[in-house]
Design a protein around this motif. Structure first.
Motif, short mmCIF file in Angstrom:
data_model
loop_
_atom_site.label_atom_id
_atom_site.label_comp_id
_atom_site.label_asym_id
_atom_site.label_seq_id
_atom_site.Cartn_x
_atom_site.Cartn_y
_atom_site.Cartn_z
N ASN A 33 57.96 35.10 34.48
CA ASN A 33 58.81 36.48 34.80
C ASN A 33 58.16 37.78 34.08
O ASN A 33 58.52 38.87 34.31
N GLU A 34 56.85 37.68 33.69
CA GLU A 34 56.37 39.17 33.13
C GLU A 34 56.06 39.99 34.36
O GLU A 34 55.71 39.53 35.60
N ILE A 35 56.18 41.20 34.00
CA ILE A 35 55.84 42.14 35.05
C ILE A 35 54.50 42.86 34.58
O ILE A 35 54.34 43.45 33.74
N ARG A 36 53.67 42.89 35.50
CA ARG A 36 52.38 43.42 35.35
C ARG A 36 52.07 44.70 36.16
O ARG A 36 52.19 44.85 37.37
N THR A 37 51.37 45.65 35.67
CA THR A 37 51.02 46.97 36.54
C THR A 37 49.58 47.13 36.31
O THR A 37 48.80 46.50 35.75
N GLY A 38 48.89 48.51 36.89
CA GLY A 38 47.53 48.79 36.70
C GLY A 38 46.74 48.37 37.85
O GLY A 38 47.22 48.42 39.19
N LYS A 39 45.38 48.04 37.89
CA LYS A 39 44.47 47.52 38.80
C LYS A 39 44.45 45.93 38.71
O LYS A 39 44.48 45.36 37.57
N ALA A 40 44.14 45.32 40.08
CA ALA A 40 43.78 44.12 39.95
C ALA A 40 42.46 43.84 40.86
O ALA A 40 42.30 44.60 41.91
N VAL A 41 41.81 42.58 40.77
CA VAL A 41 40.84 42.23 41.70
C VAL A 41 41.08 40.89 42.56
O VAL A 41 41.74 40.15 42.22
N LEU A 42 40.96 41.37 43.92
CA LEU A 42 41.18 40.61 45.07
C LEU A 42 39.74 39.81 45.24
O LEU A 42 38.74 40.75 45.69
N LEU A 102 44.94 36.99 43.49
CA LEU A 102 44.88 38.36 42.72
C LEU A 102 44.78 38.46 41.35
O LEU A 102 45.94 37.66 40.84
N VAL A 103 44.04 38.95 40.75
CA VAL A 103 43.67 38.52 39.38
C VAL A 103 43.50 40.00 38.36
O VAL A 103 42.80 40.83 38.84
N GLN A 104 44.01 40.05 37.08
CA GLN A 104 43.60 40.90 36.27
C GLN A 104 42.84 40.39 35.05
O GLN A 104 43.02 39.02 34.80
N GLU A 123 42.08 40.27 31.16
CA GLU A 123 42.73 40.54 29.83
C GLU A 123 42.02 39.77 28.81
O GLU A 123 41.89 38.59 28.47
N ASN A 124 40.98 40.65 28.00
CA ASN A 124 40.18 40.13 27.11
C ASN A 124 39.14 39.06 27.82
O ASN A 124 38.84 38.05 27.43
N ASN A 125 38.84 39.63 28.94
CA ASN A 125 37.69 38.79 29.72
C ASN A 125 38.28 37.59 30.09
O ASN A 125 37.40 36.68 31.04
N THR A 126 39.54 37.22 29.94
CA THR A 126 39.99 36.08 30.84
C THR A 126 40.88 36.59 31.89
O THR A 126 41.89 37.39 32.08
N PRO A 127 40.24 35.78 32.97
CA PRO A 127 41.23 36.11 34.14
C PRO A 127 42.68 35.57 34.32
O PRO A 127 42.70 34.31 34.34
N ILE A 128 43.55 36.36 34.71
CA ILE A 128 44.93 35.98 34.80
C ILE A 128 45.38 36.23 36.15
O ILE A 128 45.39 37.33 36.67
N GLN A 129 45.94 35.09 36.86
CA GLN A 129 46.21 35.36 38.30
C GLN A 129 47.47 36.26 38.26
O GLN A 129 48.70 35.18 37.89
N ILE A 130 47.78 37.18 39.08
CA ILE A 130 49.08 37.48 39.07
C ILE A 130 49.73 37.63 40.42
O ILE A 130 51.00 37.80 40.72
N GLY A 131 48.79 37.25 41.42
CA GLY A 131 49.55 37.17 42.87
C GLY A 131 48.59 36.08 43.79
O GLY A 131 47.58 35.80 43.47
N ILE A 132 49.43 35.84 44.83
CA ILE A 132 48.84 34.83 45.89
C ILE A 132 48.79 35.60 47.22
O ILE A 132 49.92 36.13 47.59
N VAL A 133 47.77 35.88 47.85
CA VAL A 133 47.95 36.66 49.01
C VAL A 133 48.94 35.96 50.25
O VAL A 133 48.81 34.98 50.32
N SER A 134 49.66 36.61 50.55
CA SER A 134 50.99 36.01 51.32
C SER A 134 51.00 36.53 52.75
O SER A 134 50.89 35.98 53.78
N TRP A 135 51.16 38.01 53.07
CA TRP A 135 51.05 38.65 54.36
C TRP A 135 50.75 39.95 54.14
O TRP A 135 50.71 40.98 53.49
N GLY A 136 50.21 40.58 55.43
CA GLY A 136 49.90 41.82 55.66
C GLY A 136 49.83 42.19 57.09
O GLY A 136 50.26 41.34 57.90
N VAL A 137 49.48 43.17 57.39
CA VAL A 137 49.63 43.87 58.82
C VAL A 137 48.25 44.08 59.40
O VAL A 137 47.28 44.48 58.82
N MET A 138 48.05 43.43 60.57
CA MET A 138 47.00 43.63 61.69
C MET A 138 46.96 44.86 62.48
O MET A 138 47.96 44.94 63.13
N PRO A 139 45.87 45.31 62.93
CA PRO A 139 44.32 45.27 62.38
C PRO A 139 44.36 45.49 60.99
O PRO A 139 45.11 46.44 60.46
#
Length: 269
Positions: free
Chosen positions: A144-153, A223-225, A227-243
């Motif tokens: 249940n933690e909330i994360r903000t900032g930037k992340a790497v996909l 989707l990963v952030q 933290e002290n060089n440790t990759p923490i996964q905050i998201g799983i790609v679910s949906w988006g809009v095409m094109p």
């Protein structure tokens, strides 16, 4: 199912283009990853041998030697799944790759299918992965933690800005800003998927910087952030809009922090 896919493909890449009906679902406007940069990333292959060969369908991440995290919509009720870890080139055999069949797929019991919350699944492998510099596990956030900032996909999703998907040859990456849900909703036109999309506390969004977007084939990926060089996964790609990308609307993910207890209950049994 095929008819539903043809209809939904016009608007959303999630439930249908993420599953393989002859479509090989790059992150749109991403860049090439460095080989071994994302050792937790896997390619999930689906097929009905010998009728339909096993091809890349979704991304996923390594929880431990026996379990893979992905999206619920990446699991079909028919066909076979296998996982390829240690990959960089999507279509070439590599000395670093490990290819293992899926023994069991566990989709969240509340996931109804399609564009919906609870879009999460765990794949149990028939044999364990062998961890090394190119194959290792992701770290989970706190429940249940909330994360903000930037992340790497990262992922091998389509690089096309048209409806027809086009796979990249190598793993792609992009850094994107995380959006709060209200800001995310405000960026969706009212009729983008036939109605104003719904977002839930168990989902997370990233903004479309320029025309950067997750796309078909990225589904289920991490989707990963850092933290002290440790990759923490905050998201799983679910949906988006095409094109993908050209609409400049956010990408939507399952918020991993909402399901940490569920994940641990399964992998610790």
């Amino acid at each position: 199912m095929l008819i539903q896919c043809l209809l939904a493909a016009i608007l959303v890449f999630q439930a249908c283009l993420a599953t393989p009906f002859g479509l090989k679902p790059k992150i749109t406007d991403g860049e090439d990853a460095i080989p071994g940069e994302f050792p937790y990333q896997v390619s999930i292959r689906w097929g009905i041998p010998p009728l339909i060969p096993l091809n890349h369908a979704c991304g996923g991440s390594i929880l431990n030697e026996r379990y893979i995290l992905t999206a619920g919509h990446c699991v079909l009720k028919f066909g076979k799944l296998k996982v390829l870890a240690g990959k960089h080139h999507i279509s070439k055999d590599e000395d670093t790759q490990q290819e293992i069949a899926v023994e069991r797929a566990i989709v969240h019991e509340k996931y109804p299918g399609g564009v919906a919350p609870y879009d999460i699944a765990i794949l149990k492998l028939k044999t364990p992965l062998i961890f090394n510099k190119r194959v290792s596990a992701i770290t989970l956030p706190r429940q249940n933690e909330i994360r903000t900032g930037k992340a790497v996909l990262s992922g091998w999703g389509s690089i096309s800005k048209k409806l027809r998907p086009l796979l990249p040859e190598v793993l792609q990456k992009v850094t994107v800003p995380v959006l709060d849900n209200q800001s995310c909703l405000n960026k969706f036109p009212n009729n983008i998927i036939g109605k104003k999309p719904e977002l839930y506390d168990s989902q997370i969004c990233t903004d479309a910087v320029g025309e950067v977007s997750a796309c078909s084939g990225d589904s289920g990926g991490p989707l990963v952030q850092l933290e002290n060089n440790t990759p923490i996964q905050i998201g799983i790609v679910s949906w988006g809009v095409m094109p993908c990308g050209v609409n400049r609307v956010p990408s939507v993910y399952t918020r991993v922090a909402s399901y940490v207890d569920w994940i641990n209950n399964i992998i610790n049994l």
